[in-house]
Motif scaffolding. Structure first.
Motif, short mmCIF file in Angstrom:
data_model
loop_
_atom_site.label_atom_id
_atom_site.label_comp_id
_atom_site.label_asym_id
_atom_site.label_seq_id
_atom_site.Cartn_x
_atom_site.Cartn_y
_atom_site.Cartn_z
N LEU A 67 -31.50 -11.78 39.37
CA LEU A 67 -32.55 -12.49 40.11
C LEU A 67 -31.97 -13.64 40.92
O LEU A 67 -32.29 -13.81 42.10
CB LEU A 67 -33.61 -13.01 39.15
CG LEU A 67 -34.70 -13.90 39.75
CD1 LEU A 67 -35.51 -13.12 40.76
CD2 LEU A 67 -35.58 -14.46 38.66
N LEU B 234 -36.32 -5.60 44.17
CA LEU B 234 -36.43 -6.02 42.77
C LEU B 234 -35.81 -5.03 41.79
O LEU B 234 -35.68 -5.33 40.61
CB LEU B 234 -37.89 -6.27 42.41
CG LEU B 234 -38.54 -7.45 43.12
CD1 LEU B 234 -40.00 -7.59 42.68
CD2 LEU B 234 -37.79 -8.73 42.84
N TRP B 235 -35.41 -3.87 42.27
CA TRP B 235 -34.76 -2.91 41.38
C TRP B 235 -33.45 -3.48 40.84
O TRP B 235 -33.01 -3.09 39.76
CB TRP B 235 -34.52 -1.58 42.09
CG TRP B 235 -33.53 -1.68 43.21
CD1 TRP B 235 -33.80 -1.96 44.52
CD2 TRP B 235 -32.12 -1.51 43.12
NE1 TRP B 235 -32.63 -1.99 45.24
CE2 TRP B 235 -31.59 -1.71 44.39
CE3 TRP B 235 -31.25 -1.22 42.07
CZ2 TRP B 235 -30.23 -1.63 44.67
CZ3 TRP B 235 -29.90 -1.13 42.34
CH2 TRP B 235 -29.40 -1.32 43.63
N ILE C 288 -32.98 -6.41 39.65
CA ILE C 288 -33.28 -7.15 38.43
C ILE C 288 -33.40 -6.17 37.26
O ILE C 288 -32.91 -6.44 36.16
CB ILE C 288 -34.55 -7.99 38.61
CG1 ILE C 288 -34.33 -9.01 39.73
CG2 ILE C 288 -34.94 -8.69 37.31
CD1 ILE C 288 -35.58 -9.70 40.18
N SER D 183 -31.76 -13.86 45.01
CA SER D 183 -32.52 -14.91 45.69
C SER D 183 -31.65 -15.94 46.40
O SER D 183 -32.13 -16.61 47.32
CB SER D 183 -33.39 -15.65 44.67
OG SER D 183 -34.24 -14.74 44.01
N GLY E 70 -38.13 -0.17 40.13
CA GLY E 70 -38.31 -0.96 41.34
C GLY E 70 -39.30 -0.36 42.31
O GLY E 70 -40.02 -1.08 43.01
#
Length: 95
Positions: free
Chosen positions: A77, A58-59, A61, A81, A49
């Motif tokens: 994700l 994003l880490w 994911i 989100s 990430g």
């Protein structure tokens, strides 16, 4: 591992944090407590990430992928989100 339970762990962490590394304590406690992740998974996910472009959150994911494969990455994700998208929808109704 139940996908709905897995999604709930990520969604809960996303709802209770403000982004970035905020979900880390929640996910660390829950995923290690359930035996779904190890310390090395968290270290690897945070490293990926940090070196990848984009938001620092994003880490999660990467953590999803490391612990549950492509399904985990997709669930991570969506869970990451969903709260901001819902905030935008609610804001749209008020405006």
């Amino acid at each position: 591992m139940n996908p709905l339970d897995y999604f709930w762990q990520f969604l809960k962490a996303s709802l209770l944090s403000s982004g970035g590394l905020g979900p880390l304590p929640f996910l660390h406690r829950d995923l290690i407590g359930l035996g779904w992740a190890g310390e090395s998974d968290f270290v690897t996910a945070i490293a990926v990430g940090q070196v990848s472009p984009g938001p620092t959150g994003l880490w999660t994911i990467s953590l999803g992928y490391l612990t549950y494969g492509w399904v985990g990455a997709g669930l991570g994700l969506i869970a990451l989100s969903l709260p901001p998208v819902l905030a935008l929808v609610v804001n749209g109704f008020y405006n």
